[in-house]
Design a protein around this motif. Sequence first.
Motif, PDB file in Angstrom:
ATOM      1  N   TYR A   3     -17.229-146.557   4.637  1.00  0.00           N
ATOM      2  CA  TYR A   3     -16.156-147.426   5.089  1.00  0.00           C
ATOM      3  C   TYR A   3     -14.917-147.123   4.264  1.00  0.00           C
ATOM      4  O   TYR A   3     -14.915-147.310   3.053  1.00  0.00           O
ATOM      5  CB  TYR A   3     -16.564-148.887   4.912  1.00  0.00           C
ATOM      6  N   GLY A   4     -13.885-146.641   4.894  1.00  0.00           N
ATOM      7  CA  GLY A   4     -12.646-146.353   4.191  1.00  0.00           C
ATOM      8  C   GLY A   4     -12.583-144.917   3.707  1.00  0.00           C
ATOM      9  O   GLY A   4     -13.532-144.156   3.810  1.00  0.00           O
ATOM     10  N   ALA A   5     -11.453-144.553   3.160  1.00  0.00           N
ATOM     11  CA  ALA A   5     -11.217-143.174   2.741  1.00  0.00           C
ATOM     12  C   ALA A   5     -11.264-143.000   1.226  1.00  0.00           C
ATOM     13  O   ALA A   5     -11.015-141.914   0.718  1.00  0.00           O
ATOM     14  CB  ALA A   5      -9.856-142.719   3.265  1.00  0.00           C
ATOM     15  N   GLU A   6     -11.578-144.065   0.495  1.00  0.00           N
ATOM     16  CA  GLU A   6     -11.590-143.968  -0.967  1.00  0.00           C
ATOM     17  C   GLU A   6     -12.718-143.049  -1.426  1.00  0.00           C
ATOM     18  O   GLU A   6     -13.774-142.999  -0.815  1.00  0.00           O
ATOM     19  CB  GLU A   6     -11.806-145.348  -1.614  1.00  0.00           C
ATOM     20  N   PRO A  52     -16.087-149.377  -0.967  1.00  0.00           N
ATOM     21  CA  PRO A  52     -15.899-150.141  -2.198  1.00  0.00           C
ATOM     22  C   PRO A  52     -17.138-150.905  -2.647  1.00  0.00           C
ATOM     23  O   PRO A  52     -17.260-151.251  -3.811  1.00  0.00           O
ATOM     24  CB  PRO A  52     -14.754-151.102  -1.868  1.00  0.00           C
ATOM     25  N   ARG A  53     -18.087-151.148  -1.751  1.00  0.00           N
ATOM     26  CA  ARG A  53     -19.305-151.878  -2.132  1.00  0.00           C
ATOM     27  C   ARG A  53     -20.408-150.959  -2.664  1.00  0.00           C
ATOM     28  O   ARG A  53     -21.450-151.419  -3.106  1.00  0.00           O
ATOM     29  CB  ARG A  53     -19.850-152.665  -0.938  1.00  0.00           C
ATOM     30  N   PHE A  54     -20.173-149.658  -2.605  1.00  0.00           N
ATOM     31  CA  PHE A  54     -21.209-148.714  -2.997  1.00  0.00           C
ATOM     32  C   PHE A  54     -21.743-148.924  -4.416  1.00  0.00           C
ATOM     33  O   PHE A  54     -22.958-148.934  -4.619  1.00  0.00           O
ATOM     34  CB  PHE A  54     -20.724-147.272  -2.811  1.00  0.00           C
ATOM     35  N   PRO A  55     -20.906-149.119  -5.433  1.00  0.00           N
ATOM     36  CA  PRO A  55     -21.449-149.314  -6.781  1.00  0.00           C
ATOM     37  C   PRO A  55     -22.385-150.525  -6.883  1.00  0.00           C
ATOM     38  O   PRO A  55     -23.432-150.455  -7.530  1.00  0.00           O
ATOM     39  CB  PRO A  55     -20.205-149.502  -7.651  1.00  0.00           C
ATOM     40  N   ALA A  56     -22.034-151.623  -6.234  1.00  0.00           N
ATOM     41  CA  ALA A  56     -22.892-152.814  -6.288  1.00  0.00           C
ATOM     42  C   ALA A  56     -24.203-152.571  -5.562  1.00  0.00           C
ATOM     43  O   ALA A  56     -25.272-152.998  -6.019  1.00  0.00           O
ATOM     44  CB  ALA A  56     -22.169-154.016  -5.675  1.00  0.00           C
ATOM     45  N   THR A  57     -24.140-151.864  -4.447  1.00  0.00           N
ATOM     46  CA  THR A  57     -25.359-151.557  -3.702  1.00  0.00           C
ATOM     47  C   THR A  57     -26.256-150.645  -4.525  1.00  0.00           C
ATOM     48  O   THR A  57     -27.462-150.881  -4.650  1.00  0.00           O
ATOM     49  CB  THR A  57     -25.003-150.898  -2.362  1.00  0.00           C
TER      50      THR A  57
END
Length: 157
Positions: free
Chosen positions: A75-78, A54-59
């Motif tokens: 991290y996670g399956a999303e 979930p943090r990928f877009p901000a990174t």
Amino acid sequence: MPIATTRSVGKRDRLLAAGAAHVVVTSEEDLEAEVRRITGGRGVDLVFDSVGGPRFPATAAAAADDGAVVTYGWYGAEPAVLPTRWPVKILGHNGFTYSTDPAALSRIRGHLARGLAEGAFRPRIDRIFDGLDQVADAHRYIRSGRQVGKVLIRVGE
């Protein structure tokens, strides 16, 4: 200029001591805004993202135009949510693809051995747990988010 990120303000000094020029505490600061402030509005040329999720877009938003984001963990399956600011190169790396190729493993071992022998690689070990009976404690320690560096479990001598 290396910029490190952490969710914990308690890691700031340890990351600076480890060589970061700046540390962004993502639980208290907006990652993209802080990186752009540090870089004079430009963003960074290269982002290494070992968490993704979930943090990928901000990174990824912290990358400069024509910058690159290398993600090598998730991290996670999303599914991935890609940034909408382009042009940014997104590069995925999965180290597990090499685990079944003996020739690739041999090259990797040689590269790592040379890097360690020459001092180019200086792994940072945060804590060592002794024995397989300590696996649960090691996982709890990792989940606590206090580590800076690798957490190892020693088995045998």
